[in-house]
Enzyme design. Structure first.
Site, PDB file in Angstrom:
ATOM      1  N   TRP A 104      70.456   4.735 -73.745  1.00 49.01           N
ATOM      2  CA  TRP A 104      68.833   5.041 -74.153  1.00 49.01           C
ATOM      3  C   TRP A 104      68.270   3.669 -74.291  1.00 49.01           C
ATOM      4  O   TRP A 104      66.955   3.495 -74.170  1.00 49.01           O
ATOM      5  CB  TRP A 104      68.992   5.864 -75.104  1.00 49.01           C
ATOM      6  CG  TRP A 104      69.531   7.409 -74.663  1.00 49.01           C
ATOM      7  CD1 TRP A 104      70.665   7.635 -74.981  1.00 49.01           C
ATOM      8  CD2 TRP A 104      69.049   8.199 -73.691  1.00 49.01           C
ATOM      9  NE1 TRP A 104      70.995   9.008 -74.523  1.00 49.01           N
ATOM     10  CE2 TRP A 104      69.737   9.316 -73.551  1.00 49.01           C
ATOM     11  CE3 TRP A 104      68.063   8.163 -72.757  1.00 49.01           C
ATOM     12  CZ2 TRP A 104      69.865  10.266 -72.913  1.00 49.01           C
ATOM     13  CZ3 TRP A 104      67.596   9.365 -72.067  1.00 49.01           C
ATOM     14  CH2 TRP A 104      68.729  10.261 -71.899  1.00 49.01           C
ATOM     15  N   ASP A 174      64.229   4.454 -82.164  1.00 48.87           N
ATOM     16  CA  ASP A 174      64.606   5.738 -81.339  1.00 48.87           C
ATOM     17  C   ASP A 174      65.622   6.484 -82.179  1.00 48.87           C
ATOM     18  O   ASP A 174      66.747   6.011 -82.240  1.00 48.87           O
ATOM     19  CB  ASP A 174      65.248   5.534 -79.896  1.00 48.87           C
ATOM     20  CG  ASP A 174      65.325   6.786 -79.201  1.00 48.87           C
ATOM     21  OD1 ASP A 174      65.391   7.811 -79.833  1.00 48.87           O
ATOM     22  OD2 ASP A 174      65.607   6.814 -78.087  1.00 48.87           O
ATOM     23  N   LYS A 198      67.870  17.401 -80.843  1.00 51.06           N
ATOM     24  CA  LYS A 198      69.250  17.202 -81.767  1.00 51.06           C
ATOM     25  C   LYS A 198      69.188  17.791 -83.132  1.00 51.06           C
ATOM     26  O   LYS A 198      69.813  18.601 -83.350  1.00 51.06           O
ATOM     27  CB  LYS A 198      69.429  15.794 -81.785  1.00 51.06           C
ATOM     28  CG  LYS A 198      69.202  14.981 -80.453  1.00 51.06           C
ATOM     29  CD  LYS A 198      70.187  15.039 -79.231  1.00 51.06           C
ATOM     30  CE  LYS A 198      69.957  14.087 -78.065  1.00 51.06           C
ATOM     31  NZ  LYS A 198      70.771  14.113 -77.032  1.00 51.06           N
TER      32      LYS A 198
END
Length: 363
Positions: A104, A174, A198
């Site tokens: 990511w 992030d 999540k």
């Protein structure tokens, strides 16, 4: 009536708290006497505005977000933030600094490169991201626009234990896979973003916590929807937001508050992680952890077995016993247990017991 629930270890979308699902079920066709579902309410209605504001207020309380920061509920996932952040904050004569800790952060870097100049100031790619790298202030260019990190790495099972702190450097994180898993000092971050799927709720909503001082750096003539000012001025209601997702997020935040807040949730997360890591560590090498000890994630436990045949047997037998989502990502192989906030302690106890039994039979 008892509800049969899978042991859900999916990496995302992931487990939601059962009480949240049950309350949403109760309110599905008639939200607070409106005679409509939240999905049917106008996003301009007072009823929905109350939902949105309640979510902001509860998140502010849970994370002790100072009034120096704004909260936004956006669409496009964390992936859109990979582009929005450099478009808004990477100036012509500046450099975006990135720490690479997994897939990511690589994607965030790729998008920033399309906007302006970037540099990688630390990376553990050469070891297949088994750890969080050390970071030296000297590696940051004098014209650094911001420092970008990914706080938790779902694929590799690593997590920052301590965040970098550099004076006069805007830290952007992030936190899609570990926001609200433990207390953080929001004031140390200029921007935090997190996809909801999540720890916050269902997919479709992205939370952005942004320092107000950053807004003066936004250039003119950005596309309207890609300008953070657009969404701040309209309280995240410039266009139709994902209303049901925000409603579910609000219920999840209420659930965290009912547990005792982020500190209590963090204690529970530590217990869950210790159970599974203990099964790995006492297996005498039958289970091999991907992450180094000092970089182990509280949210994603990654490990491999001695060979592919045993991995296949492990996954097949675990599925028979009600465990879901334990296959590892192809970048690492093996297995991965994602133990986000809503995964109950009992599920982790059951998994640890299964791992111990499987190792005793096959080691």
């Amino acid at each position: 009536m008892s509800v049969k629930r899978a042991y859900n270890f999916n990496a995302g979308p992931s487990a939601l708290p059962l009480p949240v699902l049950q309350l949403a079920q109760q309110e599905l066709t008639d939200f607070k006497g409106t005679g409509m579902s939240v999905m049917e309410l106008s996003h301009r209605s007072k009823e929905f505005e109350n939902v949105l504001n309640h979510a902001k207020e509860t998140l502010t309380e849970l994370l002790s977000i100072p009034d120096t920061h704004e909260i936004l509920f956006l669409q496009g996932g964390a992936s859109l933030q990979f582009s929005m952040i450099p478009m808004n904050f990477l100036g012509k004569d500046q450099v975006g600094a990135f720490v690479l800790t997994g897939a990511w952060s690589e994607k965030a870097l790729k998008e920033a490169k399309k906007v302006g100049e970037t540099t990688v100031v630390a990376s553990t790619k050469e070891e297949n991201y088994r750890s969080i790298p050390t970071l030296d202030r000297a590696a940051l260019p004098s014209n650094t626009a911001y420092l970008h990190i990914t706080s938790n790495n779902t694929i590799f099972g690593t997590q920052w234990a301590e965040y970098p702190k550099f004076e006069n450097i805007d830290l952007i994180a992030d936190m899609s896979s570990d926001i609200l898993c433990r207390p953080i000092d929001v004031s140390k971050f200029s921007l935090i973003y997190a996809g909801a799927q999540k720890n916050l709720g269902p997919s479709g909503v992205t939370v952005v916590i942004i320092k107000k001082d950053l807004l003066k750096r936004i250039p003119a003539n950005l596309p309207t929807m890609l300008d953070y000012n657009t969404h701040i001025k309209s309280n995240s209601l410039y266009n139709t937001p994902p209303t049901f997702g925000i409603y579910m997020l609000s219920l999840v935040l209420d659930w965290i508050k009912e547990q005792g807040g982020v500190t209590v949730v963090a204690e529970n997360n530590k217990k869950k992680a210790e159970l599974i890591y203990s099964s790995i560590d006492k297996s005498n090498g039958f289970y091999t952890p991907h992450a180094t000890n000092d970089s182990r994630s509280l949210m994603n436990v990654t490990f491999t077995l001695p060979n592919e045949e045993l991995t296949a047997a492990f996954l097949a037998q675990s599925k028979e016993q009600g465990f879901v989502g334990l296959a590892g990502h192809r970048s690492v192989g093996g297995c991965r247990a994602s133990i986000y906030n809503a995964v109950p302690l009992e599920a982790c106890q059951a998994l640890a017991a299964f791992m111990d039994e499987f190792a005793s039979v096959h080691a």
